[in-house]
Design an enzyme around this catalytic site. Structure first.
Site, short mmCIF file in Angstrom:
data_model
loop_
_atom_site.label_atom_id
_atom_site.label_comp_id
_atom_site.label_asym_id
_atom_site.label_seq_id
_atom_site.Cartn_x
_atom_site.Cartn_y
_atom_site.Cartn_z
N GLU A 49 0.83 -1.21 0.00
CA GLU A 49 0.00 0.00 0.00
C GLU A 49 0.87 1.26 0.00
OE1 GLU A 49 -3.08 0.62 -0.53
OE2 GLU A 49 -3.68 -1.47 -0.68
N CYS A 202 -14.00 0.09 -14.81
CA CYS A 202 -14.45 1.48 -14.70
C CYS A 202 -13.23 2.39 -14.85
CB CYS A 202 -15.16 1.70 -13.37
SG CYS A 202 -16.11 3.22 -13.33
N CYS A 209 -18.68 -0.19 -19.59
CA CYS A 209 -19.97 -0.39 -18.92
C CYS A 209 -20.64 -1.69 -19.37
CB CYS A 209 -20.89 0.79 -19.17
SG CYS A 209 -20.15 2.36 -18.64
N CYS A 212 -19.68 -4.42 -17.00
CA CYS A 212 -19.59 -4.03 -15.59
C CYS A 212 -20.68 -4.71 -14.77
CB CYS A 212 -19.71 -2.51 -15.47
SG CYS A 212 -19.64 -1.97 -13.75
N CYS A 218 -25.95 1.84 -12.08
CA CYS A 218 -25.06 3.00 -12.25
C CYS A 218 -25.80 4.22 -12.83
CB CYS A 218 -23.90 2.60 -13.14
SG CYS A 218 -22.74 3.95 -13.39
FE1 SF4 Z 1 -18.20 2.48 -14.18
FE2 SF4 Z 1 -20.84 2.67 -14.02
FE3 SF4 Z 1 -19.74 1.99 -16.32
FE4 SF4 Z 1 -19.68 0.30 -14.27
S1 SF4 Z 1 -21.47 1.01 -15.36
S2 SF4 Z 1 -17.96 0.80 -15.65
S3 SF4 Z 1 -19.49 1.70 -12.53
S4 SF4 Z 1 -19.48 3.94 -15.27
#
Ligand code: SF4
Length: 349
Positions: A49, A202, A209, A212, A218
């Site tokens: 970290e 993201c 997206c 995702c 989202c």
């Molecule tokens: Fe990012 Fe939302 Fe797209 Fe997922 S859906 S990659 S959280 S912008």
């Protein structure tokens, strides 16, 4: 701050995604190992970290491997010489962090018997451990439900909740949103899942997206503004300062080097005699026929330093500062990056 949001319940989809997609890191315990009861080594989590605050994961992997091979336990690091650790840190920048790294290893060894405390408040009392690092160690190493908000997680939260307030002003708001989502169970996996999602799905410019696990939750995706978030305040341009370095080599191959003052930027590091980056040209360490090797730029957090390099080869010299170091006792890799750039320029002359 009062935070307006609708609950998202992201932990279940993101943990399921993490179970299948977790990145492999040398310090990481995989989700399946974690489920089988294996726990990460707090020393390794802390070390990774601190390093990750400096640079990319790819670069940290190499540094982390070297550090843990040389100092496998926090007690080993605590016993190391300051100069050895500074030399291994060379290239990672921010040498104050390397000094704090040693101070922390020594405090953990002296006051906690070589075991990092499994407690956020106690971790915060250790040198160089701020709120982010304490939360990351608490969650990842000890599975405590602390909220870990790095740049990746900030971006995911800003998009998930369509926060249009710019960074850094939005930080407290984003922290409160992240805190509202932090689960009680699998806190370490959850923290790493969010980091991985931000790093691999993201992404800053091009969020994926379509793959995702949080897409249906989202707000930024729904509004078509994902790639525009998080917004950032426009920064003032960095000022430029100047300085000079004198790189001298004796005909027997010895280099004129000095240890810098302990305080300030590059404090305690090995370097060439010269000035700081204070717009003043330092006098040469001895009189001879110095040649101009060139000027290079090094960028610190708050300014650019344009450094002039002057070089000379001499038979004998009696320098007013620094000392000649035999060539077999000097490794260019021991130099911090700014000094290494001066070396690279000087050897071309
Ligand atoms: Fe990012 Fe939302 Fe797209 Fe997922 S859906 S990659 S959280 S912008």
């Amino acid at each position: 701050m009062r935070v307006q949001f609708a609950p998202k319940y992201i932990s279940q989809p993101i943990l399921a995604w993490y179970d299948a997609n977790a990145r492999i890191m040398p310090w990481r315990v995989s989700p399946s190992e974690c489920a089988a009861g294996v726990r990460p080594d707090p020393y390794q989590i802390w070390l990774s970290e601190v390093m990750l605050q400096q640079t990319t994961v790819a670069m940290v992997k190499a540094y982390f491997t070297r550090f843990t091979q040389r100092w496998p336990l926090v007690q080993d690091l605590a016993r190391a010489q300051d100069a050895e650790v500074m030399a291994e840190w060379a290239g990672l920048g921010y040498y104050a962090r390397a000094r704090n790294l040693l101070a922390c290893a020594r405090a953990v060894t002296q006051f906690y018997g070589g075991q990092f405390p499994a407690n956020h408040a106690a971790l915060l009392t250790l040198p160089g451990i701020g709120p982010y690092t304490a939360a990351a160690i608490s969650a990842i190493a000890f599975n405590l439900p602390e909220t870990v908000l790095d740049g990746n997680v900030e971006r995911v939260m800003a998009r998930l909740f369509a926060v249009t307030e710019p960074l850094p002003t939005a930080k407290p708001h984003l922290f409160a949103l992240a805190e509202s989502q932090t689960p009680q169970a699998r806190a370490g996996d959850y923290a790493q899942a969010l980091m991985d999602l931000g790093a691999t799905v993201c992404k800053p410019r091009t969020p994926s997206c379509g793959i995702c696990p949080l897409a249906v939750l989202c707000d930024a995706r729904a509004q078509g503004i994902a790639a525009d978030l998080p917004k950032k305040l426009v920064r003032a341009p960095k000022p430029t300062r100047t300085g000079s370095l004198w790189v001298a080599r004796r005909k027997d191959g010895a280099w004129l080097l000095e240890e810098r003052r302990p305080k300030g930027l590059l404090g305690g590091m090995l370097g060439w005699p010269g000035s700081d980056w204070d717009n003043v040209k330092a006098p040469p360490p001895f009189e001879t026929n110095w040649q101009k090797a060139g000027v290079f730029r090094h960028t610190f957090t708050h300014f650019h330093a344009d450094m002039e390099v002057l070089t000379a080869q001499v038979g004998q010299a009696d320098p007013k500062r620094g000392a000649f170091v035999a060539h077999n006792l000097f490794q260019p890799d021991d130099l911090p990056t700014l000094m290494r750039k001066a070396y690279d320029l000087a050897i071309l002359v």
